[in-house]
Design a protein around this motif. Structure first.
Motif, mmCIF file in Angstrom:
data_model
loop_
_atom_site.group_PDB
_atom_site.id
_atom_site.type_symbol
_atom_site.label_atom_id
_atom_site.label_comp_id
_atom_site.label_asym_id
_atom_site.label_seq_id
_atom_site.Cartn_x
_atom_site.Cartn_y
_atom_site.Cartn_z
ATOM 1 N N THR A 74 -0.708 -7.665 -4.997
ATOM 2 C CA THR A 74 -0.756 -6.636 -4.621
ATOM 3 C C THR A 74 -1.955 -6.242 -3.008
ATOM 4 O OG1 THR A 74 -1.762 -4.459 -5.686
ATOM 5 C CG2 THR A 74 -3.183 -6.039 -5.962
ATOM 6 N N THR A 104 0.132 -1.238 0.080
ATOM 7 C CA THR A 104 0.519 -0.056 -0.485
ATOM 8 C C THR A 104 0.598 1.131 0.441
ATOM 9 O OG1 THR A 104 -1.637 -1.119 0.916
ATOM 10 C CG2 THR A 104 -1.648 0.936 0.983
ATOM 11 N N ASP A 110 -1.658 -10.880 6.254
ATOM 12 C CA ASP A 110 -0.693 -9.410 4.973
ATOM 13 C C ASP A 110 -0.199 -9.738 4.370
ATOM 14 O OD1 ASP A 110 2.231 -10.343 5.203
ATOM 15 O OD2 ASP A 110 1.933 -10.503 7.989
ATOM 16 N N ASN A 111 0.139 -9.091 3.086
ATOM 17 C CA ASN A 111 0.184 -10.168 1.851
ATOM 18 C C ASN A 111 0.833 -10.235 1.801
ATOM 19 O OD1 ASN A 111 -1.937 -9.110 0.749
ATOM 20 N ND2 ASN A 111 -1.990 -7.805 -0.721
ATOM 21 N N GLY A 144 -6.822 0.384 1.359
ATOM 22 C CA GLY A 144 -6.027 1.656 1.462
ATOM 23 C C GLY A 144 -6.644 2.745 0.117
ATOM 24 N N GLY A 203 2.008 -3.935 6.548
ATOM 25 C CA GLY A 203 3.291 -5.006 7.211
ATOM 26 C C GLY A 203 4.174 -3.701 7.448
ATOM 27 N N ALA A 210 -3.264 -2.659 -1.503
ATOM 28 C CA ALA A 210 -3.888 -1.342 -1.422
ATOM 29 C C ALA A 210 -5.633 -1.429 -1.634
ATOM 30 C CB ALA A 210 -3.219 -0.274 -2.424
ATOM 31 N N ALA A 211 -6.139 -2.714 -1.488
ATOM 32 C CA ALA A 211 -7.614 -2.165 -1.604
ATOM 33 C C ALA A 211 -8.003 -1.353 -0.431
ATOM 34 C CB ALA A 211 -7.762 -3.595 -1.566
ATOM 35 N N ASN A 221 -4.835 -10.993 -4.682
ATOM 36 C CA ASN A 221 -5.052 -10.129 -3.202
ATOM 37 C C ASN A 221 -5.705 -10.704 -2.219
ATOM 38 O OD1 ASN A 221 -5.060 -7.777 -1.627
ATOM 39 N ND2 ASN A 221 -5.713 -6.250 -1.869
HETATM 40 N N1 GLU Z 1 -5.198 -6.505 1.328
HETATM 41 C C1 GLU Z 1 -4.746 -5.575 2.294
HETATM 42 C C2 GLU Z 1 -4.951 -4.629 1.151
HETATM 43 O O1 GLU Z 1 -5.259 -4.906 -0.563
HETATM 44 C C3 GLU Z 1 -3.619 -5.078 2.840
HETATM 45 C C4 GLU Z 1 -3.316 -6.191 2.987
HETATM 46 C C5 GLU Z 1 -1.639 -5.999 3.819
HETATM 47 O O2 GLU Z 1 -1.152 -4.528 3.723
HETATM 48 O O3 GLU Z 1 -0.465 -6.819 4.367
HETATM 49 O O4 GLU Z 1 -5.901 -3.518 1.205
#
Ligand code: GLU
Length: 262
Positions: free
Chosen positions: A52, A16, A151-152, A57, A215, A54-55, A137
């Protein structure tokens, strides 16, 4: 050799903090640049998977929320909005370079359940066969535990294992792993190569750098450890200029290289 030059199948994870500005809005320049670089890698014969974040955010930014929501329902709702926006943008940018993307939203249970895992692997393999670029994601809007604990970074390592990747590249808002905190200590030095992740290495990792992702270096080390154990070379490097990935593939020293077990 500490290089991923020969890697055929590469998983790239972007966070993000790399994809958004402090305002919470999308960093369009970076996203466009990343899509250009990954399209070029695909053109040159690599197989690329993008993991990816940032979904949440981007969703929060688009909804005009002042900050990322703290409550689960708020995060999940923001993720539904942000995921659409993310894929819309990726589809647009990758299309400009003549590439097709496919979206995979994964929860932990999809990996743990044997049948679903096999289906998932088959889908990835089919996408590779079609020459499409899988974009992954966490399925944030349904997977509560993923948002709270997940966390990603770990997801990217799990995906790298799942698709038998040769390399994992984790793009973040810092140049790699340092022997101190480079934001506070100007003498902190980048560690170029890590052969084993032990307590000493973990003790070097601080908390999350920005307040827009989940993260930090700790989750990157966890991810690198998962990948290394599966024999996958991993690089943690800055995502500020996605074109730096070219330097990496040219065999130049960039970021911190975590050597996969032989
Ligand atoms: N999957 C979450 C998203 O897309 C983020 C997880 C992460 O920041 O690791 O917002």
């Amino acid at each position: 050799m500490a290089t991923i030059q020969d890697a055929k199948r590469i998983v790239v994870k972007v966070g993000t903090s790399t994809l958004t500005y402090e305002t919470g809005k999308t960093n369009i320049r970076r996203m466009a640049s990343l899509a250009g670089v990954l399209s070029d890698l695909q053109n040159s014969g690599h197989e690329v998977v993008l993991v990816t974040s940032a979904a949440i955010g981007i969703g929060a930014g688009k909804l005009g929320l002042k900050s990322r929501p703290d409550d689960t329902a708020g995060k999940q709702a923001a993720a539904t909005v942000g995921q659409c926006e993310l894929m819309f943008m990726y589809d647009k940018f990758f299309s400009e370079y003549g590439h097709i993307v496919g979206q995979l939203l994964i929860t932990r249970s999809d990996i743990e359940n044997e049948e679903r895992r096999v289906n998932l692997i088959n889908t990835f393999e089919k996408l590779f066969e079609y020459g499409a670029i899988p974009i992954v994601n966490e399925n944030d809007s349904v997977a509560i535990e993923e948002i709270v604990f997940g966390d990603n970074d770990s997801l990217s390592a799990i995906v790298a294992k799942l698709v038998n990747a040769d390399a994992l590249i984790i793009l973040t808002d810092i140049e790699g792993l340092f022997n101190g905190n480079p934001r506070e200590d100007i003498d902190a030095k980048l560690i170029p190569v890590v052969e084993e992740i032990n307590d000493e290495i973990f003790s070097l990792a601080g908390g999350s750098g920005s307040n827009r992702g989940t993260g930090g270096m700790v989750t990157k080390l966890h991810a690198a450890k998962i990948a290394m154990q599966a024999g996958i070379n991993t690089v943690v490097m800055s995502g500020a200029d996605p074109k730096d990935i070219y330097k990496l593939l040219d065999g130049r020293q960039i970021g911190t290289f975590f050597m996969g077990k032989k």
